[in-house]
Write an enzyme that holds these catalytic residues in place. Structure first.
Site, short mmCIF file in Angstrom:
data_model
loop_
_atom_site.label_atom_id
_atom_site.label_comp_id
_atom_site.label_asym_id
_atom_site.label_seq_id
_atom_site.Cartn_x
_atom_site.Cartn_y
_atom_site.Cartn_z
N SER A 98 0.85 -1.20 0.00
CA SER A 98 0.00 0.00 0.00
C SER A 98 0.88 1.25 0.00
CB SER A 98 -0.96 -0.04 1.19
OG SER A 98 -1.98 0.91 1.06
N GLU A 129 -9.27 -5.52 -4.44
CA GLU A 129 -8.63 -4.50 -3.61
C GLU A 129 -9.63 -3.65 -2.82
OE1 GLU A 129 -5.48 -3.71 -3.01
OE2 GLU A 129 -4.33 -4.85 -4.50
N HIS A 134 -7.51 -5.60 -0.27
CA HIS A 134 -6.29 -4.87 0.04
C HIS A 134 -5.78 -5.28 1.42
CE1 HIS A 134 -3.71 -1.38 -0.75
NE2 HIS A 134 -3.96 -0.90 0.45
#
Length: 532
Positions: free
Chosen positions: A216, A336, A437
């Protein structure tokens, strides 16, 4: 101002000094004595941890407090005696509820190293945590580096860096002496990597075999560094996990975000900011961000193209060879944006008419694109299909652009993480989420800490052998890449697009989702312009 833009070269190796043990010493005493290191900054004592040594809370830069607030990181002052490195430090200031948490004296790192003989230096893996550049910590138990270090016979490092206003606010508009302060969080990460190159041999690590990996926001920082001037001076290999260069901000975006923050707080000079307490800074940050949520809120702060540390758009720079001496592995999860639905379930009901983030050049084809995605997902509601498009725009497609650009120069590998907590019929949509994610992290580190995910702990309890095996394969791939630039599947090329699919049974697919990827060809994903 002083700029931390000089990259470190490999430092002279410093051998570890190990105290002699008296005859008959216990195994525990022997382990404790073996967890010692001598660096040019001073002696360090770590702690034994299941066959390895953990050196926790090592300073890699001076505390960014007082007159160093909003300044680039400064060198650590050597210490006298032995530094007790046996406990992690609090993370950098961040809002995790009333009053926030963390301390501005936060530029520390952790080292996990096998206890075996250091006659042979081991590959090094340096982790940059995620958290939208305003949350997260190297102390998060999900990313504890001990298991990865032991299984892969590598040295693992994790570090904290300044977050939010304190690390990512461009103040050059207030005072030219602070130009570039909007990338101070990135400069912290560079300082940590420089520390590794200079001192990691003292802990058994090879400074010529450094792999940086991040997820990230940490991955976005790595992407930004790949666009810099000769990143190979900092690391030899890079793993970018859900952190494409598309999310590196434009200079206009960084300046506009800073102006918005300053206007929100009625700030007219750097002195006004200096007078704020840490808590007041966090309160100002919260007010400035009010109204942002979901994926857009996750890129409020971040590295930006400043013309020096980050000279230009990432994919453009990488295609031109900025990282021609760096091996790269990169990938995303399959779903995600499901991550943000945990906090705002309404995102799963986003209609196509509300999908305004699509690039203007593609807006006339929005319905056509939706129809293709929907045909590939029969039976899914509109909001789920729109989220698939959004996931591709923000993460998957720009990640593939980075891989394609780098594959012209060096071995490049791509993965997709598909495993998710099994769906349960009848539960609300926000409880039946996909491969979201961050979900790969407990597997990459071998911690299998899934407490933050719906039904995560129950799934681990019921499937531990299978999940442990999958995690082991992923750890082997990450450490094999760090050791030999080969994670165990074919290289990614523009014509083959080989992709490792991570699931209970891993596989390799060529050009998965190709018909959807092609829909984005008209957009070049230059840099993020999310002006408030």
């Amino acid at each position: 101002m002083h700029r931390l833009t000089r990259w470190a070269t490999a430092a002279a190796l410093v051998l570890t000094a190990v105290a002699a043990l008296p005859a008959g010493a216990s195994a525990a005493t022997a382990a404790a004595h073996s967890c010692r290191a001598a660096t040019s900054l001073g002696r360090v004592r770590g702690m034994p941890q299941e066959g390895r040594c953990a050196y926790l809370g090592l300073p890699y830069a001076a505390a960014p407090t007082g007159e160093r607030r909003f300044r680039p990181p400064q060198p650590v002052v050597p210490w006298r005696g032995t530094l007790e490195a046996t406990a992690v430090k609090p993370g950098c200031p961040q809002d995790l509820g009333a009053g926030g948490t963390g301390t501005e004296d936060c530029l520390y790192l952790n080292v996990w190293a096998p206890q075996a003989s250091r006659a042979r230096l081991k590959p090094v893996m340096v982790y940059l945590h995620g958290g939208a550049d305003e949350l997260g910590s190297a102390a998060d138990p999900v990313v504890d580096g001990g298991r990865l270090a032991e299984r892969g016979d590598v040295v693992v490092v994790s570090l904290d860096y300044r977050l939010g206003i304190l690390g990512w606010t461009e103040l050059g508009g207030l005072d030219p002496a602070y130009a570039g302060s909007g990338n101070n969080g990135l400069r912290d990460e560079v300082a940590g990597l420089c520390w590794v190159r200079r001192h990691i041999a003292s802990f058994g690590g090879d400074p010529a075999q450094v792999t940086v990996f991040g997820q990230s926001a940490g991955g976005v920082s790595i992407s930004a560094l790949l666009a810099g001037d000769r990143p190979e001076r900092l690391f030899r290999r890079a793993v970018v996990q859900s952190g494409p260069g598309y999310l590196v901000h434009t200079a206009d975006s960084a300046r506009a975000t800073a102006a918005h923050v300053l206007a929100t707080g009625g700030i007219h000079g750097v002195a006004d900011l200096d007078r704020l307490t840490t808590r007041q800074v966090l309160e100002l940050q919260q007010r400035a961000e009010s109204g942002t949520s979901g994926p857009a809120g996750a890129v409020f702060f971040g590295p930006y193209i400043d013309g020096s540390l980050v000279p230009g758009p990432v994919v453009e720079r990488v295609a031109a060879g900025s990282a021609r001496r760096v091996d790269v592995m990169t990938g995303t999860t399959a779903d995600e944006t499901d991550f943000w639905a945990m906090f705002n379930p309404r995102l799963l009901d986003l209609p196509l008419s509300a999908y305004r983030a699509i690039p203007p050049v593609l807006a006339p084809r929005r319905q056509q694109m939706y129809d293709r995605y929907a045909a590939n997902r029969p039976g899914l509601p509109e909001g789920r299909v729109v989220n698939a498009m959004l996931s591709d725009q923000i993460e998957r497609v720009p990640t593939l652009r980075l891989a394609e650009a780098q594959s012209r120069w060096r071995p490049t590998y791509v993965y997709r993480f598909d495993w998710h907590v099994p769906y349960v019929p009848g539960l609300p949509a926000a409880q039946n989420l996909g491969a979201m994610h961050t979900l790969e992290l407990p597997f990459v580190f071998g911690t299998l800490v899934l407490d933050a995910y719906p039904r995560g702990p129950q799934t681990v309890a019921g499937q531990r052998p299978a999940l442990t095996a999958m995690s082991g394969r992923m750890m082997d791939a990450w450490t094999s890449f760090a050791r030999a630039a080969d994670p165990g599947w074919p290289r990614y090329t523009a014509d083959g697009r080989a992709t490792r699919i991570w699931d209970l049974e891993p596989s390799v697919r060529h050009a998965p989702g190709e018909d959807e990827r092609e829909l984005w060809d008209a957009y070049d994903f230059p840099a993020w312009d999310g002006r408030p």
